[in-house]
Design a protein around this motif. Structure first.
Motif, PDB file in Angstrom:
ATOM      1  N   GLY A  64       0.835  -1.194   0.000  1.00  0.00           N
ATOM      2  CA  GLY A  64       0.000   0.000   0.000  1.00  0.00           C
ATOM      3  C   GLY A  64       0.868   1.240   0.000  1.00  0.00           C
ATOM      4  O   GLY A  64       1.907   1.281   0.665  1.00  0.00           O
ATOM      5  N   LEU A  65       0.465   2.239  -0.775  1.00  0.00           N
ATOM      6  CA  LEU A  65       1.199   3.498  -0.822  1.00  0.00           C
ATOM      7  C   LEU A  65       0.561   4.468   0.174  1.00  0.00           C
ATOM      8  O   LEU A  65      -0.585   4.885  -0.009  1.00  0.00           O
ATOM      9  N   GLU A  66       1.321   4.816   1.213  1.00  0.00           N
ATOM     10  CA  GLU A  66       0.805   5.700   2.266  1.00  0.00           C
ATOM     11  C   GLU A  66       0.809   7.137   1.768  1.00  0.00           C
ATOM     12  O   GLU A  66       1.794   7.865   1.910  1.00  0.00           O
ATOM     13  N   GLN A  67      -0.309   7.533   1.210  1.00  0.00           N
ATOM     14  CA  GLN A  67      -0.478   8.886   0.697  1.00  0.00           C
ATOM     15  C   GLN A  67      -1.963   9.234   0.795  1.00  0.00           C
ATOM     16  O   GLN A  67      -2.818   8.368   0.999  1.00  0.00           O
ATOM     17  N   ALA A  68      -2.280  10.538   0.674  1.00  0.00           N
ATOM     18  CA  ALA A  68      -3.659  10.996   0.857  1.00  0.00           C
ATOM     19  C   ALA A  68      -4.611  10.306  -0.113  1.00  0.00           C
ATOM     20  O   ALA A  68      -5.721   9.917   0.266  1.00  0.00           O
ATOM     21  N   ASP A  69      -4.188  10.150  -1.348  1.00  0.00           N
ATOM     22  CA  ASP A  69      -4.967   9.416  -2.342  1.00  0.00           C
ATOM     23  C   ASP A  69      -4.378   8.010  -2.418  1.00  0.00           C
ATOM     24  O   ASP A  69      -3.588   7.688  -3.297  1.00  0.00           O
ATOM     25  N   GLY A  70      -4.753   7.192  -1.455  1.00  0.00           N
ATOM     26  CA  GLY A  70      -4.095   5.911  -1.256  1.00  0.00           C
ATOM     27  C   GLY A  70      -4.198   4.975  -2.452  1.00  0.00           C
ATOM     28  O   GLY A  70      -5.171   5.000  -3.211  1.00  0.00           O
ATOM     29  N   GLU A  71      -3.171   4.143  -2.612  1.00  0.00           N
ATOM     30  CA  GLU A  71      -3.157   3.137  -3.677  1.00  0.00           C
ATOM     31  C   GLU A  71      -2.689   1.798  -3.119  1.00  0.00           C
ATOM     32  O   GLU A  71      -1.943   1.748  -2.134  1.00  0.00           O
ATOM     33  N   VAL A  72      -3.131   0.738  -3.766  1.00  0.00           N
ATOM     34  CA  VAL A  72      -2.550  -0.589  -3.550  1.00  0.00           C
ATOM     35  C   VAL A  72      -1.871  -1.010  -4.848  1.00  0.00           C
ATOM     36  O   VAL A  72      -2.330  -0.665  -5.944  1.00  0.00           O
ATOM     37  N   VAL A  73      -0.783  -1.751  -4.703  1.00  0.00           N
ATOM     38  CA  VAL A  73       0.045  -2.130  -5.848  1.00  0.00           C
ATOM     39  C   VAL A  73       0.343  -3.623  -5.758  1.00  0.00           C
ATOM     40  O   VAL A  73       0.697  -4.129  -4.682  1.00  0.00           O
ATOM     41  N   ALA A  74       0.215  -4.317  -6.870  1.00  0.00           N
ATOM     42  CA  ALA A  74       0.613  -5.721  -6.955  1.00  0.00           C
ATOM     43  C   ALA A  74       1.953  -5.804  -7.674  1.00  0.00           C
ATOM     44  O   ALA A  74       2.149  -5.172  -8.718  1.00  0.00           O
ATOM     45  N   ILE A  75       2.882  -6.581  -7.111  1.00  0.00           N
ATOM     46  CA  ILE A  75       4.223  -6.738  -7.663  1.00  0.00           C
ATOM     47  C   ILE A  75       4.470  -8.221  -7.904  1.00  0.00           C
ATOM     48  O   ILE A  75       4.226  -9.042  -7.014  1.00  0.00           O
ATOM     49  N   LYS A  76       4.967  -8.562  -9.084  1.00  0.00           N
ATOM     50  CA  LYS A  76       5.273  -9.960  -9.414  1.00  0.00           C
ATOM     51  C   LYS A  76       6.784 -10.141  -9.457  1.00  0.00           C
ATOM     52  O   LYS A  76       7.500  -9.416 -10.141  1.00  0.00           O
ATOM     53  N   TYR A  77       7.260 -11.120  -8.700  1.00  0.00           N
ATOM     54  CA  TYR A  77       8.680 -11.463  -8.677  1.00  0.00           C
ATOM     55  C   TYR A  77       8.906 -12.767  -9.445  1.00  0.00           C
ATOM     56  O   TYR A  77       7.978 -13.532  -9.696  1.00  0.00           O
ATOM     57  N   GLY A  78      10.167 -12.993  -9.819  1.00  0.00           N
ATOM     58  CA  GLY A  78      10.524 -14.254 -10.450  1.00  0.00           C
ATOM     59  C   GLY A  78      10.703 -14.215 -11.945  1.00  0.00           C
ATOM     60  O   GLY A  78      10.942 -15.264 -12.566  1.00  0.00           O
ATOM     61  N   ARG A  79      10.619 -13.027 -12.580  1.00  0.00           N
ATOM     62  CA  ARG A  79      10.817 -12.954 -14.022  1.00  0.00           C
ATOM     63  C   ARG A  79      12.239 -13.408 -14.371  1.00  0.00           C
ATOM     64  O   ARG A  79      13.194 -13.017 -13.735  1.00  0.00           O
ATOM     65  N   GLY A  80      12.357 -14.265 -15.381  1.00  0.00           N
ATOM     66  CA  GLY A  80      13.656 -14.772 -15.794  1.00  0.00           C
ATOM     67  C   GLY A  80      14.269 -15.751 -14.813  1.00  0.00           C
ATOM     68  O   GLY A  80      15.465 -16.023 -14.855  1.00  0.00           O
ATOM     69  N   GLY A  81      13.421 -16.285 -13.920  1.00  0.00           N
ATOM     70  CA  GLY A  81      13.909 -17.261 -12.953  1.00  0.00           C
ATOM     71  C   GLY A  81      14.654 -16.676 -11.774  1.00  0.00           C
ATOM     72  O   GLY A  81      15.230 -17.403 -10.969  1.00  0.00           O
ATOM     73  N   THR A  82      14.635 -15.330 -11.657  1.00  0.00           N
ATOM     74  CA  THR A  82      15.306 -14.697 -10.529  1.00  0.00           C
ATOM     75  C   THR A  82      14.269 -14.036  -9.622  1.00  0.00           C
ATOM     76  O   THR A  82      13.136 -13.789 -10.029  1.00  0.00           O
ATOM     77  N   ILE A  83      14.660 -13.740  -8.409  1.00  0.00           N
ATOM     78  CA  ILE A  83      13.763 -13.063  -7.474  1.00  0.00           C
ATOM     79  C   ILE A  83      14.369 -11.745  -7.021  1.00  0.00           C
ATOM     80  O   ILE A  83      14.104 -11.252  -5.925  1.00  0.00           O
ATOM     81  N   ALA A  84      15.192 -11.155  -7.892  1.00  0.00           N
ATOM     82  CA  ALA A  84      15.863  -9.904  -7.528  1.00  0.00           C
ATOM     83  C   ALA A  84      14.861  -8.759  -7.472  1.00  0.00           C
ATOM     84  O   ALA A  84      14.351  -8.404  -6.411  1.00  0.00           O
ATOM     85  N   GLY A  85      14.585  -8.154  -8.622  1.00  0.00           N
ATOM     86  CA  GLY A  85      13.615  -7.074  -8.688  1.00  0.00           C
ATOM     87  C   GLY A  85      12.259  -7.589  -9.122  1.00  0.00           C
ATOM     88  O   GLY A  85      12.149  -8.630  -9.772  1.00  0.00           O
TER      89      GLY A  85
END
Length: 367
Positions: free
Chosen positions: A59-80
């Protein structure tokens, strides 16, 4: 033992990926920055999907709040990670998320609302841009007028003591209450009970075991203990004790996190760990350690560990047998990993990263 991956929420614009190697071939344990995933303003809380740990929500802590989904594992790595979905959070300053199999539940701190989204483990991940919302009740300004002028839901968890149905526990710092919610027949959550606390206490986070609920009171730095029977029976208060031994408490100090790791073969004795923030001591904030040797309802403060960190907001156990505790200083000191020693009664620092590398860490997720 292979290196462990830890994701770090923050009061920056990024979620950090760290690699922790407790047993490198040579030398001491190491903690290194692997990647930063840019997501937006203050992604302060992170949680993984229960059946797909590569899918993370923040969740982005801001006045106009947002939720964000992030997917890890692209290219077989879990870096970014890759940001794969966004939606408005249904309020201001989302500070806590609970991820169920097909539902994301969000607590919006400043607007005093809970919001829910239908979700999935495949695109588009967040299935509706328009959440269902529930405004939490608020009866009067609390004793701490600066922090309790409205409802402030600070955590949402499933009640682990309720084995009959799904029940939410929602500590409300503004209302000095932990709300109890169950689902109606139409699939919407509704308030069905409450646990009240001392005026000005400010319940922030909870943990539970057996038949007992432990609530960390942020504003008065106390650990409050209740028995929590199934609904509709009311809770019974058992005791309340300070999370530090040195009294009086400086006005600037608050409490932040409470952890109750499950006992295991390495650590058969049960302890509760809580963090204290903004301690003026030169050696930084403390982690208080309570033993439950005398019984679930009788925690005893048995140790206070200086962290060398300032404003310890988040911490999390991980590794084999929950042997390691990662801790962050939002306002100084960076990130440190401690090893549990003395059967869990003590903590020993074994690795760290400076604040110039990991800025303003607020929460952690062992990947």
């Amino acid at each position: 033992m292979a290196p462990l991956t830890i994701l770090v929420a923050s009061y920056t614009d990024s979620v950090y990926t760290l690699s922790f190697d407790p047993t490198p071939p040579t030398g001491s344990p190491t903690l290194n920055l692997v990647a930063r995933t840019l997501v937006g303003h203050h992604p302060s809380w992170i949680a993984s999907h229960p059946s797909n740990k590569s899918l993370i929500y923040t969740g982005l802590e801001q006045a106009d709040g947002e939720v964000v989904a992030i997917k890890y594992g692209r290219g077989g790595t879990i870096a970014g990670g890759d940001v794969v979905a966004r939606a408005k959070s249904g309020g201001a300053d989302p500070c806590t998320l609970l991820v169920a199999e097909d539902e994301l539940i969000v607590g919006n701190y400043s607007s005093g609302t809970i919001a829910t989204f239908p979700i999935s483990t495949s695109a588009p991940y967040i299935l509706s841009p328009n959440p269902w919302t529930l405004s939490m009740p608020f009866e009067h300004v609390g004793r701490n007028k600066a922090r309790q002028s409205s409802s402030h839901p600070h955590q949402i968890i499933f009640n682990p003591l309720n084995h009959m149905e799904k029940e939410l526990l929602v500590p409300d710092l503004g209302a000095d209450t932990v709300w109890r919610l169950i689902k109606r027949s139409d699939g919407k959550w509704t308030i069905c009970g409450r646990i009240d606390f001392e005026p000005g206490g400010g319940p922030r986070h909870v943990a539970a075991r057996g038949t007992t609920l432990y609530t960390l009171l942020e504003l008065t730095l106390k650990l409050a203990v209740h028995t929590l029977p199934p609904l509709p029976a009311p809770p019974t208060p058992l005791t309340s004790l300070f999370t530090l031994s040195a009294l009086p408490i400086p006005d600037t100090m608050t409490a932040a996190e409470i952890l109750l790791p499950e006992p295991n073969t390495f650590f058969p004795e049960i302890f509760i760990y809580t963090s204290n923030r903004n301690d003026p001591h030169l050696e930084g904030d403390t982690i208080a350690i309570f033993s439950l040797a005398a019984g679930e309802g009788q925690p005893e403060l048995v140790n206070e560990v200086r962290t060398g960190l300032t404003h310890v907001r988040g911490m999390a156990f991980g590794g084999d047998q929950d042997k390691y505790l990662i801790v962050g200083g939002v306002e100084g000191g960076g990130v440190k990993v401690f090893e549990r020693i003395d059967g869990g009664k003590g903590l020993q620092e074994i690795a760290k990263l400076g604040e110039d590398i990991v800025g303003c860490p607020t929460g952690f997720l062992w990947y």
